[in-house]
Design a protein around this motif. Sequence first.
Motif, PDB file in Angstrom:
ATOM      1  N   UNK A 160     -20.648  19.104  68.314  1.00  0.00           N
ATOM      2  CA  UNK A 160     -19.392  18.382  68.474  1.00  0.00           C
ATOM      3  C   UNK A 160     -19.493  17.488  69.698  1.00  0.00           C
ATOM      4  N   UNK A 161     -18.967  16.287  69.602  1.00  0.00           N
ATOM      5  CA  UNK A 161     -18.923  15.398  70.763  1.00  0.00           C
ATOM      6  C   UNK A 161     -17.973  15.948  71.815  1.00  0.00           C
ATOM      7  N   UNK A 162     -16.986  16.730  71.375  1.00  0.00           N
ATOM      8  CA  UNK A 162     -15.997  17.297  72.290  1.00  0.00           C
ATOM      9  C   UNK A 162     -15.566  18.663  71.751  1.00  0.00           C
ATOM     10  N   UNK A 163     -15.784  19.714  72.522  1.00  0.00           N
ATOM     11  CA  UNK A 163     -15.416  21.061  72.069  1.00  0.00           C
ATOM     12  C   UNK A 163     -13.913  21.202  71.834  1.00  0.00           C
ATOM     13  N   UNK A 164     -13.121  20.255  72.290  1.00  0.00           N
ATOM     14  CA  UNK A 164     -11.686  20.275  71.995  1.00  0.00           C
ATOM     15  C   UNK A 164     -11.444  20.135  70.497  1.00  0.00           C
ATOM     16  N   UNK A 165     -12.447  19.645  69.755  1.00  0.00           N
ATOM     17  CA  UNK A 165     -12.332  19.485  68.298  1.00  0.00           C
ATOM     18  C   UNK A 165     -12.780  20.720  67.520  1.00  0.00           C
ATOM     19  N   UNK A 166     -13.126  21.800  68.221  1.00  0.00           N
ATOM     20  CA  UNK A 166     -13.653  23.006  67.584  1.00  0.00           C
ATOM     21  C   UNK A 166     -12.720  23.556  66.509  1.00  0.00           C
ATOM     22  N   UNK A 167     -11.451  23.696  66.809  1.00  0.00           N
ATOM     23  CA  UNK A 167     -10.495  24.266  65.848  1.00  0.00           C
ATOM     24  C   UNK A 167     -10.330  23.364  64.627  1.00  0.00           C
ATOM     25  N   UNK A 168     -10.250  22.063  64.835  1.00  0.00           N
ATOM     26  CA  UNK A 168     -10.085  21.131  63.707  1.00  0.00           C
ATOM     27  C   UNK A 168     -11.309  21.149  62.806  1.00  0.00           C
ATOM     28  N   UNK A 169     -12.500  21.185  63.398  1.00  0.00           N
ATOM     29  CA  UNK A 169     -13.723  21.266  62.597  1.00  0.00           C
ATOM     30  C   UNK A 169     -13.748  22.581  61.838  1.00  0.00           C
TER      31      UNK A 169
ATOM     32  N   UNK B 250     -19.442   9.042  66.340  1.00  0.00           N
ATOM     33  CA  UNK B 250     -19.704  10.292  65.643  1.00  0.00           C
ATOM     34  C   UNK B 250     -19.097  11.432  66.440  1.00  0.00           C
ATOM     35  N   UNK B 251     -18.278  12.231  65.775  1.00  0.00           N
ATOM     36  CA  UNK B 251     -17.589  13.339  66.429  1.00  0.00           C
ATOM     37  C   UNK B 251     -18.204  14.688  66.104  1.00  0.00           C
ATOM     38  N   UNK B 252     -18.952  14.760  64.981  1.00  0.00           N
ATOM     39  CA  UNK B 252     -19.563  16.016  64.549  1.00  0.00           C
ATOM     40  C   UNK B 252     -20.869  15.709  63.827  1.00  0.00           C
TER      41      UNK B 252
END
Length: 115
Positions: free
Chosen positions: A67-76, A104-106
Motif C-alpha cells: 500500500x502507498x499509505x497504510x491508512x488505506x489498509x481497512x479500505x483495501x 498507484x495506491x495498491x
Amino acid sequence: MSITRIEPGARMSQAVAYGNLVWLAGQVGNPGDDVAAQTATVLANIDRLLAAAGTDKSKILSATVWLADMADFAAMNRVWDGWVDLANPPARATGESKLATPDYLVEIIVVAARD
C-alpha cells in the motif's frame, strides 16, 4: 518441465508458470481510482492471470500487498475480504511502500499452485 510466460512484454511477464507453481508480477489498478477501486481491478487481474495459468484464487499460496499509505489498509481489506476464498485463504503480508508512481495506491503479488 517447460516454463510458460503469460502476457510477456519487453521488461517482464505478467505471470510465469513452472511445474505446479505460478508467480504473478505485481498487479496494480487504474491511476486516479481510489484504493477500493484499484484493489478490485487488481483482484480481477489476478483472477484473469490465474485462469490463464490453469488455476484460481483457491490455490493461492501467498500474497504480498503493498500500500502507498497504510491508512488505506481497512479500505483495501474490505475489497479483499469480499474476494478471497474463505475456505482457502493464503498466507499474506501487507506493508507500506512507495510504488512505481504516486497514482498507484495498491500493488499485489501472488504465488499460486496449479494441478
